[in-house]
Structures are given as C-alpha cells and as structure tokens.
Write a protein that holds these residues in place. Structure first.
Motif, PDB file in Angstrom:
ATOM      1  N   GLN A 151     -11.529   0.019  25.448  1.00 18.53           N
ATOM      2  CA  GLN A 151     -12.549   1.063  25.501  1.00 18.53           C
ATOM      3  C   GLN A 151     -13.471   1.282  26.680  1.00 18.53           C
ATOM      4  O   GLN A 151     -13.609   2.251  26.982  1.00 18.53           O
ATOM      5  CB  GLN A 151     -13.399   0.562  24.254  1.00 18.53           C
ATOM      6  CG  GLN A 151     -14.295   1.405  23.910  1.00 18.53           C
ATOM      7  CD  GLN A 151     -13.690   2.960  23.310  1.00 18.53           C
ATOM      8  OE1 GLN A 151     -13.112   2.851  22.299  1.00 18.53           O
ATOM      9  NE2 GLN A 151     -14.133   4.004  23.962  1.00 18.53           N
ATOM     10  N   GLU A 152     -13.821   0.179  27.228  1.00 15.92           N
ATOM     11  CA  GLU A 152     -14.703   0.278  28.375  1.00 15.92           C
ATOM     12  C   GLU A 152     -13.807   0.920  29.693  1.00 15.92           C
ATOM     13  O   GLU A 152     -14.356   1.580  30.302  1.00 15.92           O
ATOM     14  CB  GLU A 152     -15.087  -0.945  28.892  1.00 15.92           C
ATOM     15  CG  GLU A 152     -16.312  -1.782  27.764  1.00 15.92           C
ATOM     16  CD  GLU A 152     -16.478  -3.242  28.236  1.00 15.92           C
ATOM     17  OE1 GLU A 152     -16.117  -3.739  29.445  1.00 15.92           O
ATOM     18  OE2 GLU A 152     -17.071  -3.773  27.327  1.00 15.92           O
ATOM     19  N   ALA A 153     -12.671   0.577  29.810  1.00 23.54           N
ATOM     20  CA  ALA A 153     -11.770   0.954  30.708  1.00 23.54           C
ATOM     21  C   ALA A 153     -11.717   2.465  30.594  1.00 23.54           C
ATOM     22  O   ALA A 153     -11.827   3.281  31.510  1.00 23.54           O
ATOM     23  CB  ALA A 153     -10.553   0.373  30.859  1.00 23.54           C
ATOM     24  N   LEU A 154     -11.293   2.965  29.549  1.00 23.85           N
ATOM     25  CA  LEU A 154     -11.148   4.374  29.067  1.00 23.85           C
ATOM     26  C   LEU A 154     -12.484   5.039  29.383  1.00 23.85           C
ATOM     27  O   LEU A 154     -12.392   6.298  29.760  1.00 23.85           O
ATOM     28  CB  LEU A 154     -10.381   4.626  27.772  1.00 23.85           C
ATOM     29  CG  LEU A 154     -10.199   6.267  27.367  1.00 23.85           C
ATOM     30  CD1 LEU A 154      -9.327   6.618  28.424  1.00 23.85           C
ATOM     31  CD2 LEU A 154      -9.571   6.367  26.039  1.00 23.85           C
ATOM     32  N   ASP A 155     -13.590   4.608  28.818  1.00 22.87           N
ATOM     33  CA  ASP A 155     -14.856   5.173  28.946  1.00 22.87           C
ATOM     34  C   ASP A 155     -14.918   5.667  30.414  1.00 22.87           C
ATOM     35  O   ASP A 155     -15.634   6.382  30.776  1.00 22.87           O
ATOM     36  CB  ASP A 155     -16.086   4.469  28.421  1.00 22.87           C
ATOM     37  CG  ASP A 155     -15.714   4.151  26.769  1.00 22.87           C
ATOM     38  OD1 ASP A 155     -15.610   5.011  26.096  1.00 22.87           O
ATOM     39  OD2 ASP A 155     -16.467   3.547  26.200  1.00 22.87           O
ATOM     40  N   ALA A 156     -14.810   4.399  31.293  1.00 25.81           N
ATOM     41  CA  ALA A 156     -15.232   4.469  32.873  1.00 25.81           C
ATOM     42  C   ALA A 156     -14.130   5.576  33.233  1.00 25.81           C
ATOM     43  O   ALA A 156     -14.736   6.238  34.303  1.00 25.81           O
ATOM     44  CB  ALA A 156     -15.189   3.111  33.339  1.00 25.81           C
ATOM     45  N   SER A 157     -13.077   5.673  32.996  1.00 26.33           N
ATOM     46  CA  SER A 157     -11.933   6.258  33.626  1.00 26.33           C
ATOM     47  C   SER A 157     -12.293   7.731  33.245  1.00 26.33           C
ATOM     48  O   SER A 157     -12.181   8.757  34.369  1.00 26.33           O
ATOM     49  CB  SER A 157     -10.542   5.783  33.131  1.00 26.33           C
ATOM     50  OG  SER A 157      -9.603   6.796  33.743  1.00 26.33           O
TER      51      SER A 157
END
Length: 173
Positions: A151-157
């Motif tokens: 979730q954090e990775a997709l948010d940042a991406s």
C-alpha cells in the motif's frame, strides 16, 4: 521500492470484456486489499497532458523508474492496444488497454509478479489546465502477504508518477 505494476487476470479480462458490451466504465477492484487514489492539478493544456500520458514509449524520458517500453500495437492507444515495459526492476510487464474515452479516461492492465492490478486514469479539463485523477487496485498472493508495505509503495509510486507528469506537461515538453 515496489514497482508500479499494471496487471489484470484472465477473470478480470472477462469481466472487463463484459463491461465493454454494456458500455459500463471499467473500474478498480473495490474489494482489493491495496487501493490508491490520487489527483493533481496540471497547468497545461489537457491535450498535452493526455498525449504525454498515453505516449507510452515516451515514458522513460520523464518517468525515472521506467527503463524501457515497446508498443506491440501501432497507433493511438485503444482497447486491445498493448505494450511491454520494465519499471523499478520488474521486467517484461505486458499491459493492455481495456477502455478509452479519448482525452478523458483510460484503463489498462496486465499480469506481473503475481499481482493483479487495475489502473484507471481520468482527465478533467479546467479553465487553466486539467485535473488528473488516478486510481489503482492490487490483488494477489504478494499483496495478501504484505498489504501494508505494498500500500505504501503504490501510494508513493502514483504520487511520483503524477508529479513527474505535472512537471513534464508544465515545462511544455
């Protein structure tokens, strides 16, 4: 960082195909364990923003994480158009356009690394530019195993993608 992945399973493709028959908009999977929604205002002509975003072979010039893109179908993106690309170390992702409303909305997907994603982009012209909205859902075993991290990775991406798109469009490229 986990790559920005755009994937769809065979089951999802069947659902999307049925949506085409009904002319219903394809949407993200609202039951997915990972969902990101984001938006940005870009002070550039909507047509420029659309062109930059849908010129998939141009992505490596303005998206630092995208290392290569090769279209498999010629011409403007349309349902069934596909490309093979690599991003953030994930190689040979095949993405396929599922739905397009030229200049306003595009949905694509393609299988990668066990993640099934649906990615919807919308473009809303304003007096001084365009509001770009993106939403993406991720499902699959890797997501179930580590949803919080992904979730954090997709948010940042997606945040990075939107800001890079804004920068590219506003610089007049």
């Amino acid at each position: 960082m986990v790559p920005l992945v755009h994937a769809a399973s065979g089951l999802l493709a069947a659902v999307i195909g049925a949506a085409h028959l009904d002319s219903q908009p394809v949407t993200i999977d609202e039951t997915a364990p990972v969902i990101t929604r984001d938006a940005i205002v870009i002070h550039a002509p909507a047509s420029r923003v659309w062109h930059i975003q849908t010129d998939v072979e141009g992505w490596p010039a303005w998206q630092p994480g995208v290392s290569s893109v090769a279209k498999k179908t010629k011409g403007a993106l349309r349902p069934g158009s596909s490309w093979v690309w690599s991003t953030e170390g994930l190689e040979n992702i095949t993405s396929t356009v599922e739905q397009v409303e030229r200049g306003r909305r595009i949905v694509w997907g393609g299988p990668a690394a066990g993640i099934t994603a649906v990615h919807v982009w919308t473009f809303e012209p304003t007096e001084d530019g365009v509001i770009v909205r993106t939403e993406e859902s991720w499902t699959g075993e890797p997501v179930d195993a580590n949803a919080e991290y992904l979730q954090e990775a997709l948010d940042a991406s997606l945040d990075h993608w939107l800001h890079n798109l804004k920068h590219r469009a506003e610089q007049g490229a």
